[in-house]
Design a protein around this motif. Structure first.
Motif, mmCIF file in Angstrom:
data_model
loop_
_atom_site.group_PDB
_atom_site.id
_atom_site.type_symbol
_atom_site.label_atom_id
_atom_site.label_comp_id
_atom_site.label_asym_id
_atom_site.label_seq_id
_atom_site.Cartn_x
_atom_site.Cartn_y
_atom_site.Cartn_z
ATOM 1 N N ARG A 263 0.812 -1.219 0.000
ATOM 2 C CA ARG A 263 0.000 0.000 0.000
ATOM 3 C C ARG A 263 0.848 1.273 0.000
ATOM 4 O O ARG A 263 0.313 2.373 -0.001
ATOM 5 C CB ARG A 263 -0.926 0.015 1.216
ATOM 6 N N GLY A 264 2.158 1.110 0.059
ATOM 7 C CA GLY A 264 3.041 2.266 0.053
ATOM 8 C C GLY A 264 3.079 3.006 1.373
ATOM 9 O O GLY A 264 3.389 4.197 1.420
ATOM 10 N N VAL A 265 2.821 2.293 2.464
ATOM 11 C CA VAL A 265 2.805 2.880 3.801
ATOM 12 C C VAL A 265 4.090 2.489 4.520
ATOM 13 O O VAL A 265 4.481 1.321 4.513
ATOM 14 C CB VAL A 265 1.566 2.384 4.592
ATOM 15 N N GLY A 266 4.744 3.457 5.147
ATOM 16 C CA GLY A 266 6.014 3.193 5.805
ATOM 17 C C GLY A 266 5.934 2.888 7.286
ATOM 18 O O GLY A 266 6.955 2.659 7.925
ATOM 19 N N PHE B 19 3.009 -0.124 19.674
ATOM 20 C CA PHE B 19 4.257 -0.471 19.011
ATOM 21 C C PHE B 19 4.247 0.070 17.602
ATOM 22 O O PHE B 19 3.190 0.282 17.012
ATOM 23 C CB PHE B 19 4.421 -1.986 18.893
ATOM 24 N N GLU B 20 5.449 0.235 17.043
ATOM 25 C CA GLU B 20 5.549 0.598 15.637
ATOM 26 C C GLU B 20 6.576 -0.297 14.961
ATOM 27 O O GLU B 20 7.492 -0.821 15.604
ATOM 28 C CB GLU B 20 5.924 2.068 15.460
ATOM 29 N N TYR B 21 6.393 -0.423 13.661
ATOM 30 C CA TYR B 21 7.341 -1.146 12.820
ATOM 31 C C TYR B 21 7.555 -0.283 11.596
ATOM 32 O O TYR B 21 6.608 0.046 10.878
ATOM 33 C CB TYR B 21 6.776 -2.509 12.421
ATOM 34 N N ARG B 22 8.796 0.123 11.382
ATOM 35 C CA ARG B 22 9.132 0.967 10.228
ATOM 36 C C ARG B 22 9.487 0.086 9.045
ATOM 37 O O ARG B 22 10.314 -0.818 9.160
ATOM 38 C CB ARG B 22 10.313 1.878 10.558
ATOM 39 N N LEU B 23 8.878 0.402 7.915
ATOM 40 C CA LEU B 23 9.120 -0.368 6.697
ATOM 41 C C LEU B 23 10.069 0.371 5.769
ATOM 42 O O LEU B 23 10.183 1.561 5.813
ATOM 43 C CB LEU B 23 7.777 -0.646 5.993
#
Length: 165
Positions: free
Chosen positions: A119-122, A161-165
């Motif tokens: 989806r182009g989300v980071g 939490f976060e996860y960076r792509l």
């Protein structure tokens, strides 16, 4: 494991996984997450499951054609602090307790990461109950997520939490 879009026909299965989870949590002394009563028969909780299966973001993991886990992707939950960038939120990650330890949750989270990239989300975010023995928080860390903020929800709190792509 195969992952397919879910829908209203998955209602009974997903509801049964919530019941399994409550039973399992109570046996571990972690009733603070979802209480001690099954979701089946609770109108408010049954409504919530209907929203999960009818909201368009449900994915079902299957092993040998048998449903073993659910993932709901969507927008952040109201109690979660907003961010200043596009994100995809793991609204629900739930697996059959009968498949515990078989990598179902990991596979569904890997799918969520792939879907965010598609989806182009980071940024992929998720939250979990921060009480109990801390194993749930450690699980998300082990999946590569970084804790950001802990927020109060009703009479408990959740770790975001976060996860960076």
């Amino acid at each position: 494991m195969e992952i397919r879009p879910g829908g209203e026909s998955d209602y009974t299965t997903v509801l049964s996984w919530f019941d399994e989870a409550v039973e399992w949590l109570v046996a571990r002394g972690s009733e603070g997450q979802w209480g001690t009563e099954p979701w089946t028969g609770n109108p408010e909780r049954e409504k919530r499951v209907r929203e999960f299966v009818g909201g368009g973001g449900l994915y079902i993991g299957e092993a040998d054609g048998i449903p073993v886990g659910a993932l709901v992707l969507g927008e952040r939950l109201p109690y979660t602090p907003p961010v200043d960038e596009p994100e995809l939120y793991v609204v629900l990650l739930l697996t059959s307790r009968r498949r515990k330890g078989h990598g179902v949750g990991s596979a569904l989270l890997a799918f969520a990461k792939e879907e965010a990239t598609r989806r182009g989300v980071g940024l992929l975010r998720v939250d979990c109950w921060s009480g109990g023995d801390g194993k749930l928080v450690e699980y998300y860390r082990s999946q590569g997520f970084t804790p950001t903020v802990e927020v109060p929800v009703r009479d408990t709190s959740v770790q975001v939490f976060e996860y960076r792509l």
